[in-house]
Each structure stands twice: as structure tokens, then as C-alpha cells.
Design an enzyme around this catalytic site. Structure first.
Site, mmCIF file in Angstrom:
data_model
loop_
_atom_site.group_PDB
_atom_site.id
_atom_site.type_symbol
_atom_site.label_atom_id
_atom_site.label_comp_id
_atom_site.label_asym_id
_atom_site.label_seq_id
_atom_site.Cartn_x
_atom_site.Cartn_y
_atom_site.Cartn_z
ATOM 1 N N ALA A 101 -18.297 -18.847 9.865
ATOM 2 C CA ALA A 101 -17.748 -17.816 8.976
ATOM 3 C C ALA A 101 -16.669 -18.445 8.104
ATOM 4 O O ALA A 101 -16.259 -19.599 8.342
ATOM 5 C CB ALA A 101 -17.149 -16.686 9.796
ATOM 6 N N LYS A 102 -16.234 -17.734 7.115
ATOM 7 C CA LYS A 102 -15.088 -18.159 6.306
ATOM 8 C C LYS A 102 -14.556 -16.923 5.601
ATOM 9 O O LYS A 102 -15.306 -15.974 5.356
ATOM 10 C CB LYS A 102 -15.523 -19.196 5.256
ATOM 11 C CG LYS A 102 -14.407 -20.109 4.803
ATOM 12 C CD LYS A 102 -14.136 -21.189 5.829
ATOM 13 C CE LYS A 102 -13.144 -22.208 5.373
ATOM 14 N NZ LYS A 102 -13.047 -23.333 6.316
#
Ligand code: NAD
Length: 421
Positions: A101-102
């Protein structure tokens, strides 16, 4: 080339070698969820401030989503997307039980007060607390955020869900952070460098390094190299570069940089043109600052035998192909700089177990985890006769594809993928 195009290029190259099939390729390339929220706060001057926050959750077939949170005025959804996907491959290469994720908030931390930053962080968590958590998605510091930001997140998240330090990693030690987390990426890079040099028959004591970036990653890796007996002949930061053909005293440069805010004016070396940094005569280049810095513009002038990617995506696909053909070893970001996320995993484990590890244990486990991945990547590199990046992507994709298949998204192609070694 856009950031996501470069990641997808490397992904597709490895996926083709694995004969993954178009359906699975699409599943693994696209993020599971992209969230965009508005964070509204009262600024110090009484006016309303609105900031856009993003969280891209790319894949969670191997465990909770995991990835950094950056604060930057130009947080670009395309870049966040690409970095989320890179995290999926990075956690899979490292064989830790996470996905990728980011996230980010469109704000300039240098222009916001401490109190405004705290408000923005809390407003963001108010919007996304339902989709993060120790078993869902675990953010960590990235550009423009730090352990203080993580402490605010723990506090805000805990208001909704009870005391939960494992919701983020990269926390201050007092709030459940791990020993060794701050230097983990640089420490991991150094372990990787030792293994690669050993394989290439190079002696650390006789090896000359050039490091771009003197922030968290660059300064730690340069200090570990220096401490291990290697010669760091040049270091650059955003404001300049210093060179000493006999090797810089990196500890002294570190103190100089802390006192003066940059490497400029360091008496133990001469100023050199930062634009020519990568073309200096040396054995190993460590880009540890920005993406897209080794490109078609400078690739032909690189004299190093090895490039170890401390930064995320420092090499463009064109330059990557060129360096491989020229026989220069490129140690890819998804493996080389995975020390940070590996120790983040150790932090989460310690939080869940409510048991603290000593620094020695953290480093021992980090080294062992990296060496296991390195052996697997080298095995694929030899058996598939490909470059190290394609091998690392193959290892990562096959791991993610297998868990996807095992969890029930069945298809003949998925099941035919053999278990990685
Ligand atoms: P940082 O902000 O602490 O340091 C960045 C450094 O790069 C600073 O010294 C800055 O002066 C320098 N820099 C900026 N522009 C430059 C330029 N044009 N030329 C030369 N130097 C320049 O950031 P960091 O945490 O060290 O991260 C560096 C890179 O490593 C980023 O690509 C980041 O995504 C990646 N990375 C970081 C971690 C981590 O744990 N911090 C983990 C994996 C990957």
C-alpha cells in the site's frame, strides 16, 4: 515515463517469463482499493485548510496491506499507485506476511506548524480509520512524515479502536517502536552490499563507493560502509557534493552535515559537480535520494561495476536494460532497500507479542531474512538467465500469485505456478 509505467514495465517483463496469463496479470497489476479523502482543519490563522489525502491498497493476498504515508505538496496519485505496487513486490521478495500500500496527503510540511500537521494527520485518520489496522493496513513514515506523525496516528486510531500501537510502524521507541528501525534500510543495504561483493569476488576494503543522498538511507549506508572499511569517495545531497579520492571520513561528514544542514563546505573533501556524481570513477554506486536518476542521459558514462538501489525506482527501464547488457550488476530496489519494511515487520511482531527485542536480535534476523531472499533471487537469476531485477520480480510475483490461487481465485494458470524455492 510515468512512475506506474516503469513499475508495470518491470512487472510485465517478469510476468511474461513466468507465463502468468493476461487475466492474472490484470488482477496483480491493479490496486484493490484507491481512497481519496478531504482533510479539513482550522489553520493557526483561523481560516479553514483543506488537504487531499490518498491511500492506495494494492494487494493483500499474503497479509495486511503495508506501506508508507508521505506528506508532499505534489503527492501524485499515479506515483502513489506505483509505489503501492512496488510495496507488494517488496514485501513478497522479503517473504514477510504483508501486501502493499502507499498513501499521502497533499500538503507542504515545511509550511505547516506542528499543531497544523497534527490536525491534518488526525483529520486523515478520522476519514480512513475503518480501512487501516494491524490486520488490515499498516502505514509507516515516508517522505515528509516521521515517528511523531506515527505517534499521532496511534493516538487518533486508538480513540476509535482502543490501544493499538500495531496500527503503524516507525513509531517512537516509547510508543512501541523497534530498536534498529531508524537505521534499518541503511543497515539492510549494507548487508546486501556485503553479499553482492562476496559473490563478485570484490573486497570491501578495496571497493570505492559513491552515494547519492545523505538523509536517512544515504547517511546510514555510507556510515556502515565506512565503518566496515569501505572507501566512500563521494557523497551528494540536495545542495551539493563532496569528493575525496582517498575516501571521505563519513562520520565527520555526518557531524558536519548535522551542524551545517548540508555536505557543502566539508573540509575533508573537495566540492564536485552533483550532476556528474554517477559518472565518477568508482566500483559501486548507491543512489539513495530520488527516483529516475539513472537515465539514458547518464547511463553511458557510468563506470561502476555495481549499482545498489537505495532509493525507490532510481533507474529507468531504458537505463536498466543498458546497464545489464554492459555487464553492470543492478541490485534492485525491491530487494536492496527492503531492510526498512523488514524491521517494520519486526516492530509489528513485537507489538502483537508485547515483547521487545534487543538490537542484536533485530540485526541478526534482518540479515538472515535478506540472505534468504538473496539466495532465492540468485537461484532464479541463474536458472532463468535473467537480470537480478527480473529475478526478484519473478520471485515476488510467483509468491503473490500462489497465495492468490490458494485463497480461491482459481484458474489453471495460477495453480501451475510452482512454489518458489
Ligand atoms: P530523506 O529525506 O531522509 O533524504 C533524502 C536525501 O536526498 C537528502 O540528503 C537530500 O538532500 C537528498 N537529495 C534530494 N534531492 C537530491 C538531489 N537532487 N541530488 C542529491 N541528493 C538529493 O529520505 P530517505 O528516507 O533517505 O529516502 C531516500 C530514498 O530512499 C527515497 O527514494 C525513499 O523512497 C527511499 N527509501 C527510503 C526508505 C526509508 O526507510 N527511509 C526505505 C526504502 C526506500
Amino acid at each position: 515515463m510515468r512512475a506506474s509505467e516503469a513499475t508495470n514495465y518491470y512487472f510485465k517483463k517478469a510476468a511474461k517469463a513466468l507465463r502468468l496469463g493476461a487475466g492474472l496479470e490484470t488482477v496483480l497489476m491493479n490496486p484493490r482499493r484507491e481512497v481519496k479523502v478531504e482533510c479539513v482543519i482550522e489553520l493557526d490563522n483561523g481560516e479553514l485548510g483543506t488537504f487531499t489525502g490518498f491511500r492506495v491498497q494494492h494487494d493483500n493476498s499474503r497479509g495486511p496491506f503495508k506501506g508508507g504515508l508521505r506528506y508532499h505538496p505534489e503527492v501524485d496519485p499515479d506515483e502513489v499507485n506505483s509505489l503501492a505496487s512496488l510495496m507488494t513486490w517488496k514485501t513478497a521478495v522479503a517473504n514477510i506476511p504483508y501486501g502493499g500500500a502507499k498513501g499521502g496527503i497533499n500538503c507542504d510540511p515545511s509550511k505547516l506548524s506542528h499543531s497544523e500537521l497534527q490536525k491534518v494527520t488526525r483529520a486523515f485518520i478520522d476519514e480512513i480509520h475503518d480501512i487501516i489496522g494491524p490486520g488490515l493496513d499498516i502505514p509507516a513514515p515516508d517522505m515528509g512524515t516521521n515517528s511523531q506523525t506515527m505517534a499521532w496516528i496511534v493516538d487518533q486510531y486508538s480513540k476509535y479502536h482502543g490501544w493499538t500501537p500495531a496500527v503503524v510502524t516507525g513509531k517512537p521507541l516509547e510508543l512501541g517502536g523497534s530498536e534498529g528501525r531508524e537505521q534499518a534500510t541503511g543497515q539492510g543495504l549494507f548487508f546486501v552490499i556485503e553479499s553482492v561483493l562476496w559473490d563478485l569476488g570484490m573486497d570491501l576494503g578495496k571497493t570505492r563507493f559513491v552515494v547519492q543522498g545523505f538523509g536517512n538511507v544515504g547517511s546510514w549506508v555510507a556510515r556502515f560502509i565506512h565503518g566496515g572499511g569501505g572507501k566512500v569517495v563521494a557523497i551528494a545531497d540536495v545542495s551539493g557534493a563532496v569528493y575525496n579520492k582517498d575516501g571521505l571520513d563519513v562520520d565527520a561528514l555526518w557531524h558536519h552535515s548535522l551542524e551545517n544542514g548540508s555536505v557543502n563546505g566539508f573540509a575533508g573533501g573537495e566540492a564536485t559537480d552533483p550532476k556528474k556524481l554517477f559518472t565518477l570513477d568508482c566500483d559501486v554506486l548507491v543512489p539513495a535520494a530520488l527516483g529516475n536518476v539513472i537515465t539514458k542521459e547518464n547511463m553511458q558514462d557510468i563506470k561502476a561495476k555495481v549499482v545498489v538501489e537505495g532509493a525507490n525506482a532510481p533507474t529507468t527501464p531504458e537505463a536498466d536494460e543498458y546497464l545489464h547488457k554492459k555487464g553492470i550488476t543492478v541490485v534492485p530496489d525491491i530487494f536492496a532497500n527492503s531492510g526498512g519494511v523488514i524491521v517494520s515487520y519486526f516492530e509489528w511482531v513485537q507489538n502483537v507479542q508485547q515483547f521487545r527485542w534487543k538490537l542484536d536480535r533485530v540485526n541478526q534476523e534482518l540479515k538472515s531474512q535478506l540472505l534468504d531472499s538473496y539466495k532465492e533471487i540468485k537461484h532464479i537469476e541463474r536458472s532463468s538467465e535473467c537480470d537480478m531485477r527480473t529475478a526478484a520480480f519473478q520471485l515476488a510475483i510467483s509468491r503473490v500469485a500462489r497465495t492468490t490461487a490458494l485463497r480461491g481465485l482459481e484458474n489453471e494458470n495460477f495453480c501451475m505456478l510452482s512454489a518458489p524455492h
